[in-house]
Design a protein around this motif. Structure first.
Motif, PDB file in Angstrom:
ATOM      1  N   CYS A  92      -1.699   5.885   7.676  1.00  0.00           N
ATOM      2  CA  CYS A  92      -0.318   6.412   7.322  1.00  0.00           C
ATOM      3  C   CYS A  92      -0.234   7.892   7.796  1.00  0.00           C
ATOM      4  CB  CYS A  92       0.218   6.306   5.939  1.00  0.00           C
ATOM      5  SG  CYS A  92       1.833   6.837   5.749  1.00  0.00           S
ATOM      6  N   PRO A  93       0.379   7.926   9.182  1.00  0.00           N
ATOM      7  CA  PRO A  93       0.378   9.471   9.753  1.00  0.00           C
ATOM      8  C   PRO A  93       1.083  10.431   9.005  1.00  0.00           C
ATOM      9  CG  PRO A  93       1.396   7.782  11.105  1.00  0.00           C
ATOM     10  CD  PRO A  93       0.623   7.023   9.951  1.00  0.00           C
ATOM     11  N   MET A  94       2.233   9.782   8.284  1.00  0.00           N
ATOM     12  CA  MET A  94       3.283  10.460   7.523  1.00  0.00           C
ATOM     13  C   MET A  94       2.579  11.017   6.132  1.00  0.00           C
ATOM     14  SD  MET A  94       5.170  11.264   9.888  1.00  0.00           S
ATOM     15  CE  MET A  94       5.622  10.492  11.406  1.00  0.00           C
ATOM     16  N   ALA A  95       1.650  10.502   5.507  1.00  0.00           N
ATOM     17  CA  ALA A  95       1.019  10.651   4.387  1.00  0.00           C
ATOM     18  C   ALA A  95       0.771  12.096   3.984  1.00  0.00           C
ATOM     19  CB  ALA A  95      -0.141   9.945   4.038  1.00  0.00           C
TER      20      ALA A  95
ATOM     21  N   ALA B 252      -5.359   8.268 -11.324  1.00  0.00           N
ATOM     22  CA  ALA B 252      -6.149   9.317 -11.602  1.00  0.00           C
ATOM     23  C   ALA B 252      -5.529  10.631 -11.452  1.00  0.00           C
ATOM     24  CB  ALA B 252      -7.657   9.197 -11.150  1.00  0.00           C
ATOM     25  N   MET B 253      -4.983  10.695  -9.999  1.00  0.00           N
ATOM     26  CA  MET B 253      -4.251  11.734  -9.471  1.00  0.00           C
ATOM     27  C   MET B 253      -3.137  12.112 -10.511  1.00  0.00           C
ATOM     28  SD  MET B 253      -2.825  12.565  -5.719  1.00  0.00           S
ATOM     29  CE  MET B 253      -1.500  13.667  -5.431  1.00  0.00           C
ATOM     30  N   TYR B 254      -2.214  11.265 -10.713  1.00  0.00           N
ATOM     31  CA  TYR B 254      -1.188  11.315 -11.467  1.00  0.00           C
ATOM     32  C   TYR B 254      -1.533  11.982 -13.044  1.00  0.00           C
ATOM     33  CZ  TYR B 254       3.309  11.067 -14.140  1.00  0.00           C
ATOM     34  OH  TYR B 254       4.370  11.407 -14.748  1.00  0.00           O
ATOM     35  N   LYS B 255      -2.463  11.425 -13.287  1.00  0.00           N
ATOM     36  CA  LYS B 255      -3.148  12.106 -14.777  1.00  0.00           C
ATOM     37  C   LYS B 255      -3.647  13.524 -14.554  1.00  0.00           C
ATOM     38  CE  LYS B 255      -4.538   7.627 -16.856  1.00  0.00           C
ATOM     39  NZ  LYS B 255      -5.663   6.608 -17.209  1.00  0.00           N
ATOM     40  N   GLN B 256      -4.265  13.619 -13.459  1.00  0.00           N
ATOM     41  CA  GLN B 256      -4.498  15.377 -13.276  1.00  0.00           C
ATOM     42  C   GLN B 256      -3.325  15.944 -12.962  1.00  0.00           C
ATOM     43  OE1 GLN B 256      -7.570  16.881 -13.395  1.00  0.00           O
ATOM     44  NE2 GLN B 256      -8.161  14.898 -14.467  1.00  0.00           N
TER      45      GLN B 256
ATOM     46  N   PHE C 208      -5.381   9.101  -3.231  1.00  0.00           N
ATOM     47  CA  PHE C 208      -4.275   8.009  -3.719  1.00  0.00           C
ATOM     48  C   PHE C 208      -4.528   7.078  -2.857  1.00  0.00           C
ATOM     49  CE2 PHE C 208      -2.232  11.138  -1.028  1.00  0.00           C
ATOM     50  CZ  PHE C 208      -1.614  10.400  -0.223  1.00  0.00           C
ATOM     51  N   TYR C 209      -5.541   6.600  -2.157  1.00  0.00           N
ATOM     52  CA  TYR C 209      -5.693   5.286  -1.347  1.00  0.00           C
ATOM     53  C   TYR C 209      -6.149   3.933  -2.014  1.00  0.00           C
ATOM     54  CZ  TYR C 209      -3.956   7.468   2.700  1.00  0.00           C
ATOM     55  OH  TYR C 209      -3.179   8.282   3.852  1.00  0.00           O
ATOM     56  N   THR C 210      -6.442   4.264  -3.462  1.00  0.00           N
ATOM     57  CA  THR C 210      -6.879   2.872  -3.823  1.00  0.00           C
ATOM     58  C   THR C 210      -5.758   3.149  -5.533  1.00  0.00           C
ATOM     59  OG1 THR C 210      -8.308   4.048  -5.329  1.00  0.00           O
ATOM     60  CG2 THR C 210      -9.049   2.674  -3.345  1.00  0.00           C
ATOM     61  N   GLU C 211      -5.593   2.094  -6.283  1.00  0.00           N
ATOM     62  CA  GLU C 211      -4.915   2.340  -7.421  1.00  0.00           C
ATOM     63  C   GLU C 211      -5.524   3.120  -8.387  1.00  0.00           C
ATOM     64  OE1 GLU C 211      -3.873  -1.400  -9.516  1.00  0.00           O
ATOM     65  OE2 GLU C 211      -3.822  -0.305 -11.235  1.00  0.00           O
TER      66      GLU C 211
ATOM     67  N   GLN D  41       0.898  -1.471   0.145  1.00  0.00           N
ATOM     68  CA  GLN D  41      -0.191   0.002  -0.188  1.00  0.00           C
ATOM     69  C   GLN D  41       0.793   1.551   0.061  1.00  0.00           C
ATOM     70  OE1 GLN D  41      -3.400  -0.087   2.669  1.00  0.00           O
ATOM     71  NE2 GLN D  41      -3.247  -2.255   2.795  1.00  0.00           N
ATOM     72  N   PRO D  42       2.070   1.365   0.706  1.00  0.00           N
ATOM     73  CA  PRO D  42       2.624   2.456   0.622  1.00  0.00           C
ATOM     74  C   PRO D  42       3.093   2.978  -0.907  1.00  0.00           C
ATOM     75  CG  PRO D  42       3.412   1.157   2.646  1.00  0.00           C
ATOM     76  CD  PRO D  42       2.583   0.413   1.524  1.00  0.00           C
ATOM     77  N   GLY D  43       3.081   2.083  -1.844  1.00  0.00           N
ATOM     78  CA  GLY D  43       3.335   2.268  -2.914  1.00  0.00           C
ATOM     79  C   GLY D  43       2.446   3.382  -3.869  1.00  0.00           C
ATOM     80  N   LEU D  44       1.246   3.438  -3.250  1.00  0.00           N
ATOM     81  CA  LEU D  44       0.268   4.215  -4.016  1.00  0.00           C
ATOM     82  C   LEU D  44       0.787   5.658  -3.737  1.00  0.00           C
ATOM     83  CD1 LEU D  44      -2.850   2.683  -2.092  1.00  0.00           C
ATOM     84  CD2 LEU D  44      -2.394   2.837  -4.521  1.00  0.00           C
ATOM     85  N   LEU D  45       1.424   6.073  -2.853  1.00  0.00           N
ATOM     86  CA  LEU D  45       1.958   7.441  -2.816  1.00  0.00           C
ATOM     87  C   LEU D  45       3.185   7.758  -3.949  1.00  0.00           C
ATOM     88  CD1 LEU D  45       2.362   9.875  -0.583  1.00  0.00           C
ATOM     89  CD2 LEU D  45       4.359   8.846   0.019  1.00  0.00           C
ATOM     90  N   TYR D  46       3.635   6.821  -4.164  1.00  0.00           N
ATOM     91  CA  TYR D  46       4.551   6.808  -5.420  1.00  0.00           C
ATOM     92  C   TYR D  46       3.804   6.671  -6.875  1.00  0.00           C
ATOM     93  CZ  TYR D  46       8.039   6.218  -1.824  1.00  0.00           C
ATOM     94  OH  TYR D  46       8.624   6.140  -0.627  1.00  0.00           O
ATOM     95  N   VAL D  47       2.925   6.015  -6.634  1.00  0.00           N
ATOM     96  CA  VAL D  47       2.017   6.050  -8.143  1.00  0.00           C
ATOM     97  C   VAL D  47       1.618   7.237  -8.324  1.00  0.00           C
ATOM     98  CG1 VAL D  47       0.084   5.076  -9.118  1.00  0.00           C
ATOM     99  CG2 VAL D  47       1.606   3.330  -7.968  1.00  0.00           C
ATOM    100  N   ALA D  48       0.958   8.036  -7.259  1.00  0.00           N
ATOM    101  CA  ALA D  48       0.335   9.333  -7.456  1.00  0.00           C
ATOM    102  C   ALA D  48       1.159  10.532  -8.058  1.00  0.00           C
ATOM    103  CB  ALA D  48      -0.183   9.618  -6.054  1.00  0.00           C
TER     104      ALA D  48
END
Lengths: 375, 76
Positions: free
Chosen positions: A158-161, A135-139, A127-130, A46-53
Motif C-alpha cells: 500500500c504505497p499510500m499507507a 496493539a497500536m490503537y491501545k498504545q 498495523f499490518y496484522t490484526e 486488509q485496508p481495514g487495518l489502517l482504520y483499526v489502528a
C-alpha cells in the motif's frame, strides 16, 4: 483444464470468481476445475487495518468466510502449500495431499518484515496484522503527547499507507484534544515525501500547513528504545514510533526457491512466471516494479482470468496487463483523493474532497462485492 | 563480485526507480554492482544523491535512447 489457485486473498479470489463465471459451462460439465488452496478459512479486507489502528473500524468488520465469497463451482480447501513442483505440475500441501494442475496461479501475497531492522519489532507500532493494529490503537489511547516519528521501509504494501497513517494520526490526536502536545515527524526513504511526484508535491505543503515536520532520504538502519537511526546518518528521538516496515513475500516462496525475498520474477504484461508458460503470479507475489496494492492484484486478476479462459477455449490469450493501479488517499479532515496510473500514464491526483472520502468509506463495504467479482 | 544485477524500473511510477534500487540494495552483497534502468529523467539526479548520502558509489550514468542507466556499487 485443471486450474489451481494458491492463496485466497484479493488477487486469488477475484481471479477464481472471474474465471469460474467465464468457464461456467466447462465447470458444470466436469471438463474443467478450479481449486483454491488457502492458509485460512477467513478473508481479510486488509485496508481495514489502517482504520483499526486509529480506532475507526473494529477487527470483526474486516472478515468474511472465504467460502461465502467464492462461486460454488470453485473447490476451496484450507490447506496451505508447502512444496511446489513446477516441473511436474503439482504441489504438496500441509495435509500431505497432492494437487495436480494444468495451470497454476500463485497469489500468496506479502508480509511486513520488521525483523529486518534491529530493534524495530520491539520498539515500533505497526498495523499490518490484526494483533499489531489493535496493539497500536491501545498504545495510542495511552499516549498523552510527545514526539511521534513515522518511518517507512522498502518495499511496502500500500504505497499510500505512509501518508494516510500520518494524516489519520493528526485527526486522531485532534479528536482527543492533544494535537498541540504532539510533535509529528514524518520520514520517507527517497528525496521527496512520496514516491509519486505529483502526490509528493501536494503532500509537502499539507504537512507544512498542519505543522508536520518531515525528513526525506531516511532509510531505517537501527532502532533503540527511544531513538531511530537512518542509513543516511540521521537520528530521531521518539516517544512513539510508527512504522510501515519493509515487506517480503511469503516464506513458502523463498523455501521453494521461487523468488528472492519471496517475490517471483514475473512478466509485467503476461503475468507468467519468467521461463514458465503455465505458472502465473498475481498481486504482491510478483516482482513487477509497481505498487503492491489491492487494486494492482484486482486489475491483474481480471486480465489473467480473461486470458486463461481464452486459452482454454481457443488457445489464445488476448490481453496484456497495462500496469493499471488505483489508490485512494485518505488525507484526513474528512477528505480523500486518489491516484490512478499505468505503465504509460503518470498519476494526476486531484485536490482531496469529502466526496472521495465518502466513496472510500462506502468502498470499505463494497469491497465484498468486488472480491466476489461483481464490482 | 557477482554478475551485475539489472533493476528494470522503466515505465513505472510507483514505487519508482530509487525505491526499487533501495529494495535491491538490501539483497545485494558488498561489492555487488547494480544497474538501474529508468525512463524517469529525475533518476539521473536522485539516485546519485542517495548513493552519496549512504556511502555507496556511482560508477556510471548515461542516457541511451530515452532510458537512463545508472550503475552503482554497494560499498558497505
Amino acid at each position: 483444464m485443471k486450474v489451481l489457485v494458491i492463496g485466497g486473498g484479493m488477487g486469488g479470489t477475484i481471479f477464481a470468481n472471474n474465471l469460474a463465471r467465464r468457464m461456467r459451462k466447462e465447470l458444470k460439465a466436469g471438463k474443467s476445475s478450479i481449486t483454491m488452496l488457502s492458509a485460512s478459512d477467513q478473508h481479510m479486507y486488509q485496508p481495514g487495518l489502517l482504520y483499526v489502528a486509529v480506532g475507526k473500524m473494529q477487527p470483526s468488520e474486516m472478515y468474511r468466510d472465504q467460502t461465502s465469497l467464492l462461486e460454488p463451482s470453485i473447490r476451496f480447501e484450507v490447506d496451505p502449500v508447502t512444496t511446489f513442483d513446477l516441473d511436474n505440475n503439482y504441489v504438496i500441501a500441509k495435509s500431505g495431499a497432492r494437487y495436480d494442475y494444468d495451470m497454476i496461479v500463485i497469489a500468496t501475497g506479502s508480509r511486513a518484515h520488521a525483523e529486518s531492522i534491529p530493534g524495530l519489532n520491539e520498539h515500533a507500532l505497526q498495523f499490518y496484522t490484526e494483533p499489531d493494529a489493535v496493539a497500536m490503537y491501545k498504545q495510542l489511547e495511552k499516549f498523552e503527547g510527545g514526539k511521534v516519528v513515522v518511518a517507512v521501509g522498502v518495499p511496502h504494501k500500500c504505497p499510500m499507507a505512509p501518508l494516510e497513517i500520518t494524516f489519520m494520526l493528526v485527526d486522531y490526536f485532534k479528536q482527543r484534544g492533544i494535537w498541540e502536545k504532539v510533535d509529528l515527524h514524518y520520514t520517507y526513504p527517497i528525496g521527496r515525501v512520496h514516491s509519486l511526484e505529483p502526490v509528493a508535491k501536494w503532500a509537502a505543503p499539507e504537512f507544512e500547513r498542519l505543522g508536520i515536520q518531515y525528513e526525506t532520504f531516511f532509510n531505517m538502519k537501527e532502532v533503540t528504545q527511544n531513538t531511530i537511526i537512518s542509513e543516511e546518518g540521521s537520528e530521531q528521538a521518539f516517544d512513539l514510533l510508527v512504522t510501515i516496515p519493509a515487506h517480503k513475500g511469503m516464506q513458502v516462496i523463498e523455501d521453494n526457491g521461487l523468488g528472492v525475498s519471496g517475490f517471483i520474477a514475473t512478466d509485467r504484461q503476461r503475468l507468467n512466471m519468467e521461463g514458465r508458460d503455465n505458472v502465473f503470479v498475481l498481486g504482491d507475489t510478483t516482482n513487477i516494479p509497481i505498487s503492491k496494492a489491492g487494486s494492482t492484484a484486482h486489475y491483474e486478476a481480471e486480465v489473467l482470468a480473461e486470458n486463461i479462459a481464452a486459452l482454454a477455449e481457443s488457445g489464445i490469450a488476448p490481453r496484456n496487463y497495462d500496469g493499471k493501479v488505483f489508490c485512494f488517499i485518505e488525507t484526513g479532515e474528512g477528505k480523500a483523493s486518489y491516484a490512478m496510473f499505468d505503465y504509460q500514464n503518470p498519476p494526476d491526483p486531484k485536490a482531496p474532497t469529502a466526496g472521495v472520502h465518502w466513496f472510500k468509506t462506502a468502498y470499505n463495504k463494497m469491497y465484498w462485492a468486488s472480491a466476489r467479482g461483481l464490482l | 563480485m557477482s554478475d551485475r544485477k539489472i533493476v528494470d524500473a522503466k515505465n513505472t511510477f510507483c514505487p519508482g526507480p530509487l525505491m526499487e534500487l533501495i529494495a535491491s540494495m538490501k539483497q545485494a552483497e558488498v561489492g555487488d554492482e547494480l544497474e538501474v534502468l529508468s525512463t524517469d529523467e529525475g533518476s539521473a539526479n536522485d539516485i546519485p544523491e542517495w548513493i552519496k548520502k549512504v556511502g555507496h558509489q556511482v560508477l556510471d550514468s548515461f542516457d541511451e535512447n530515452g532510458v537512463w542507466h545508472v550503475i552503482v556499487r554497494k560499498e558497505k
